[in-house]
Write a protein that holds these residues in place. Structure first.
Motif, PDB file in Angstrom:
ATOM      1  N   LYS A  71       0.835  -1.204   0.000  1.00 22.31           N
ATOM      2  CA  LYS A  71       0.000   0.000   0.000  1.00 22.31           C
ATOM      3  C   LYS A  71       0.872   1.258   0.000  1.00 22.31           C
ATOM      4  CE  LYS A  71      -3.302   0.177   3.057  1.00 22.31           C
ATOM      5  NZ  LYS A  71      -3.923   0.405   4.379  1.00 22.31           N
ATOM      6  N   LEU A  72       1.948   1.234   0.806  1.00 21.73           N
ATOM      7  CA  LEU A  72       2.848   2.397   0.861  1.00 21.73           C
ATOM      8  C   LEU A  72       3.542   2.641  -0.477  1.00 21.73           C
ATOM      9  CD1 LEU A  72       4.502   1.988   4.391  1.00 21.73           C
ATOM     10  CD2 LEU A  72       2.799   3.683   3.703  1.00 21.73           C
ATOM     11  N   VAL A  73       3.904   1.579  -1.182  1.00 23.82           N
ATOM     12  CA  VAL A  73       4.511   1.728  -2.517  1.00 23.82           C
ATOM     13  C   VAL A  73       3.534   2.442  -3.443  1.00 23.82           C
ATOM     14  CG1 VAL A  73       5.296   0.480  -4.579  1.00 23.82           C
ATOM     15  CG2 VAL A  73       6.060  -0.265  -2.319  1.00 23.82           C
ATOM     16  N   VAL A  74       2.273   2.008  -3.419  1.00 19.59           N
ATOM     17  CA  VAL A  74       1.241   2.603  -4.276  1.00 19.59           C
ATOM     18  C   VAL A  74       1.000   4.066  -3.901  1.00 19.59           C
ATOM     19  CG1 VAL A  74      -1.252   2.543  -4.770  1.00 19.59           C
ATOM     20  CG2 VAL A  74       0.123   0.431  -4.895  1.00 19.59           C
ATOM     21  N   LEU A  75       0.871   4.338  -2.610  1.00 15.84           N
ATOM     22  CA  LEU A  75       0.639   5.716  -2.161  1.00 15.84           C
ATOM     23  C   LEU A  75       1.801   6.633  -2.566  1.00 15.84           C
ATOM     24  CD1 LEU A  75      -0.763   5.035   1.442  1.00 15.84           C
ATOM     25  CD2 LEU A  75      -2.071   5.757  -0.580  1.00 15.84           C
ATOM     26  N   GLU A  76       3.028   6.134  -2.378  1.00 14.34           N
ATOM     27  CA  GLU A  76       4.202   6.927  -2.748  1.00 14.34           C
ATOM     28  C   GLU A  76       4.182   7.253  -4.241  1.00 14.34           C
ATOM     29  OE1 GLU A  76       8.472   6.217  -1.262  1.00 14.34           O
ATOM     30  OE2 GLU A  76       8.516   5.479  -3.332  1.00 14.34           O
ATOM     31  N   TYR A  77       3.885   6.245  -5.046  1.00  8.19           N
ATOM     32  CA  TYR A  77       3.834   6.472  -6.503  1.00  8.19           C
ATOM     33  C   TYR A  77       2.804   7.556  -6.834  1.00  8.19           C
ATOM     34  CZ  TYR A  77       2.612   5.942 -11.374  1.00  8.19           C
ATOM     35  OH  TYR A  77       2.334   6.219 -12.693  1.00  8.19           O
ATOM     36  N   LEU A  78       1.623   7.465  -6.228  1.00  4.52           N
ATOM     37  CA  LEU A  78       0.569   8.428  -6.528  1.00  4.52           C
ATOM     38  C   LEU A  78       0.971   9.853  -6.144  1.00  4.52           C
ATOM     39  CD1 LEU A  78      -2.611   6.410  -5.467  1.00  4.52           C
ATOM     40  CD2 LEU A  78      -1.818   6.883  -7.796  1.00  4.52           C
ATOM     41  N   VAL A  79       1.495  10.032  -4.926  1.00  2.00           N
ATOM     42  CA  VAL A  79       1.836  11.402  -4.505  1.00  2.00           C
ATOM     43  C   VAL A  79       3.031  11.956  -5.280  1.00  2.00           C
ATOM     44  CG1 VAL A  79       0.806  11.207  -2.208  1.00  2.00           C
ATOM     45  CG2 VAL A  79       3.226  10.692  -2.508  1.00  2.00           C
ATOM     46  N   GLU A  80       3.853  11.073  -5.821  1.00  2.00           N
ATOM     47  CA  GLU A  80       4.968  11.552  -6.655  1.00  2.00           C
ATOM     48  C   GLU A  80       4.464  12.231  -7.933  1.00  2.00           C
ATOM     49  OE1 GLU A  80       7.260   7.974  -7.109  1.00  2.00           O
ATOM     50  OE2 GLU A  80       8.653   8.525  -5.501  1.00  2.00           O
ATOM     51  N   GLN A  81       3.186  12.006  -8.290  1.00  2.00           N
ATOM     52  CA  GLN A  81       2.609  12.637  -9.479  1.00  2.00           C
ATOM     53  C   GLN A  81       2.122  14.066  -9.174  1.00  2.00           C
ATOM     54  OE1 GLN A  81       3.293  10.449 -11.934  1.00  2.00           O
ATOM     55  NE2 GLN A  81       3.808   9.153 -10.183  1.00  2.00           N
ATOM     56  N   LEU A  82       2.082  14.407  -7.884  1.00  2.00           N
ATOM     57  CA  LEU A  82       1.645  15.757  -7.485  1.00  2.00           C
ATOM     58  C   LEU A  82       2.827  16.722  -7.455  1.00  2.00           C
ATOM     59  CD1 LEU A  82      -0.691  14.640  -4.558  1.00  2.00           C
ATOM     60  CD2 LEU A  82      -1.444  15.635  -6.733  1.00  2.00           C
ATOM     61  N   GLU A  83       2.512  18.012  -7.510  1.00  2.00           N
ATOM     62  CA  GLU A  83       3.567  19.039  -7.514  1.00  2.00           C
ATOM     63  C   GLU A  83       3.928  19.427  -6.087  1.00  2.00           C
ATOM     64  OE1 GLU A  83       2.896  22.546  -9.964  1.00  2.00           O
ATOM     65  OE2 GLU A  83       1.499  21.339 -11.174  1.00  2.00           O
ATOM     66  N   SER A  84       5.208  19.403  -5.794  1.00  2.00           N
ATOM     67  CA  SER A  84       5.684  19.824  -4.476  1.00  2.00           C
ATOM     68  C   SER A  84       5.512  21.340  -4.340  1.00  2.00           C
ATOM     69  CB  SER A  84       7.167  19.451  -4.340  1.00  2.00           C
ATOM     70  OG  SER A  84       7.641  19.821  -3.082  1.00  2.00           O
ATOM     71  N   GLY A  85       5.028  21.772  -3.166  1.00  6.10           N
ATOM     72  CA  GLY A  85       4.862  23.205  -2.912  1.00  6.10           C
ATOM     73  C   GLY A  85       3.524  23.767  -3.385  1.00  6.10           C
ATOM     74  N   ARG A  86       2.790  23.017  -4.165  1.00  4.02           N
ATOM     75  CA  ARG A  86       1.486  23.489  -4.656  1.00  4.02           C
ATOM     76  C   ARG A  86       0.398  23.155  -3.643  1.00  4.02           C
ATOM     77  NH1 ARG A  86      -1.834  21.408 -10.020  1.00  4.02           N
ATOM     78  NH2 ARG A  86      -3.812  22.277  -9.332  1.00  4.02           N
ATOM     79  N   LYS A  87      -0.554  24.056  -3.468  1.00  2.00           N
ATOM     80  CA  LYS A  87      -1.690  23.826  -2.581  1.00  2.00           C
ATOM     81  C   LYS A  87      -2.867  23.336  -3.431  1.00  2.00           C
ATOM     82  CE  LYS A  87      -0.365  27.435   0.752  1.00  2.00           C
ATOM     83  NZ  LYS A  87       0.503  26.556   1.492  1.00  2.00           N
ATOM     84  N   TYR A  88      -3.499  22.243  -2.958  1.00  2.00           N
ATOM     85  CA  TYR A  88      -4.622  21.643  -3.676  1.00  2.00           C
ATOM     86  C   TYR A  88      -5.884  21.754  -2.842  1.00  2.00           C
ATOM     87  CZ  TYR A  88      -1.113  19.274  -6.612  1.00  2.00           C
ATOM     88  OH  TYR A  88      -0.076  18.986  -7.469  1.00  2.00           O
ATOM     89  N   SER A  89      -6.974  22.078  -3.498  1.00  2.00           N
ATOM     90  CA  SER A  89      -8.272  22.021  -2.802  1.00  2.00           C
ATOM     91  C   SER A  89      -8.679  20.551  -2.695  1.00  2.00           C
ATOM     92  CB  SER A  89      -9.336  22.798  -3.591  1.00  2.00           C
ATOM     93  OG  SER A  89      -9.597  22.116  -4.813  1.00  2.00           O
ATOM     94  N   GLU A  90      -9.643  20.274  -1.819  1.00  2.00           N
ATOM     95  CA  GLU A  90     -10.101  18.894  -1.671  1.00  2.00           C
ATOM     96  C   GLU A  90     -10.688  18.386  -2.980  1.00  2.00           C
ATOM     97  OE1 GLU A  90     -13.342  16.863   1.170  1.00  2.00           O
ATOM     98  OE2 GLU A  90     -11.523  17.560   2.204  1.00  2.00           O
ATOM     99  N   LYS A  91     -11.382  19.251  -3.706  1.00  2.00           N
ATOM    100  CA  LYS A  91     -11.969  18.871  -4.995  1.00  2.00           C
ATOM    101  C   LYS A  91     -10.871  18.487  -5.991  1.00  2.00           C
ATOM    102  CE  LYS A  91     -15.160  20.552  -8.506  1.00  2.00           C
ATOM    103  NZ  LYS A  91     -15.921  21.684  -9.037  1.00  2.00           N
ATOM    104  N   GLU A  92      -9.767  19.239  -5.992  1.00  2.47           N
ATOM    105  CA  GLU A  92      -8.650  18.926  -6.903  1.00  2.47           C
ATOM    106  C   GLU A  92      -7.998  17.584  -6.549  1.00  2.47           C
ATOM    107  OE1 GLU A  92      -6.630  23.090  -8.339  1.00  2.47           O
ATOM    108  OE2 GLU A  92      -6.543  22.654  -6.181  1.00  2.47           O
ATOM    109  N   ILE A  93      -7.840  17.345  -5.241  1.00  2.86           N
ATOM    110  CA  ILE A  93      -7.244  16.068  -4.805  1.00  2.86           C
ATOM    111  C   ILE A  93      -8.163  14.914  -5.181  1.00  2.86           C
ATOM    112  CG2 ILE A  93      -6.718  14.670  -2.745  1.00  2.86           C
ATOM    113  CD1 ILE A  93      -4.420  16.440  -3.557  1.00  2.86           C
ATOM    114  N   ASN A  94      -9.473  15.096  -4.978  1.00  9.38           N
ATOM    115  CA  ASN A  94     -10.430  14.046  -5.340  1.00  9.38           C
ATOM    116  C   ASN A  94     -10.367  13.736  -6.835  1.00  9.38           C
ATOM    117  OD1 ASN A  94     -11.228  13.986  -2.688  1.00  9.38           O
ATOM    118  ND2 ASN A  94     -13.134  15.118  -3.008  1.00  9.38           N
ATOM    119  N   SER A  95     -10.317  14.778  -7.655  1.00 12.57           N
ATOM    120  CA  SER A  95     -10.245  14.592  -9.114  1.00 12.57           C
ATOM    121  C   SER A  95      -8.957  13.884  -9.501  1.00 12.57           C
ATOM    122  CB  SER A  95     -10.306  15.937  -9.836  1.00 12.57           C
ATOM    123  OG  SER A  95     -11.534  16.547  -9.589  1.00 12.57           O
TER     124      SER A  95
END
Length: 197
Positions: free
Chosen positions: A129-153
């Motif tokens: 599960k941690l491998v999968v979670l790490e992979y997913l968050v690596e697709q996000l931009e560091s330093g950027r703020k996301y709304s809950e709607k953006e994270i859900n999408s």
């Protein structure tokens, strides 16, 4: 441990007479005269080699009137022997562990992600599960703020259960949430899958 200390340790051992002295002392405490007799050496020769071993902290000595008794310093000997082994093999072991981890990660990615990049299912096993979670968050931009709607999408691009995955991001320190705004934590805070037994 410093390289100089390891070298000094081996220099003290680099003599057959000193190694034989250590072997005799492994059986218990002996005084200088007894060592000289058992090694068939003169007293000054034994004193010379004992001084080298003492300087390197391989043996300890105590005086009783005019007699000097010698004993091994076993914890020091073991510690420095292990330091030598660690120095020589550590990089190789770390490299081997990296290879094993990369192979494991690739296997998990193949098993849980389809060819179109979607997550087939959320792994039940913690490490996977941690491998999968790490992979997913690596697709996000560091330093950027996301709304809950953006994270859900973002999550829905990979898996329909956005609520569970969003919660897992927070629980395992990949992200933090404040007033409905999500942001990546520094990588040092992420729960490390490669340190899970």
């Amino acid at each position: 441990m410093q390289l100089e200390k390891i070298v000094a340790y081996h220099k003290a051992l680099a003599d057959p007479t000193r190694l034989r002295m250590l072997l005799l002392l492994s059986e218990g405490e002996l005084h200088g005269q007894a060592l000289a007799e058992r090694l068939n050496l003169s007293q000054p020769t034994v004193t010379h080699h004992a001084a080298k071993l003492r300087e390197a902290a391989l043996i300890q000595e105590r005086r009783e009137k005019n007699t000097v008794y010698f004993t091994l310093n076993p914890s020091f000997i073991r510690e420095h022997a292990q330091a030598s082994v660690d120095f020589i093999f550590k990089r190789k072991e770390q490299s081997d562990m990296t290879d094993v981890n990369e192979t494991l990660k690739a296997s998990i990615m193949r098993n849980f992600f389809s060819k179109d990049g979607r997550l087939r299912q959320i792994p039940a096993q913690y490490k996977k599960k941690l491998v999968v979670l790490e992979y997913l968050v690596e697709q996000l931009e560091s330093g950027r703020k996301y709304s809950e709607k953006e994270i859900n999408s973002f999550i829905q691009e990979y898996h329909e259960d956005f609520a569970t995955l969003r919660r897992e991001f927070i629980m395992h320190q990949f992200m933090y949430r404040e007033d409905g705004v999500y942001e990546l934590n520094p990588r040092e805070m992420w729960t490390r899958w490669d340190q899970v037994k």
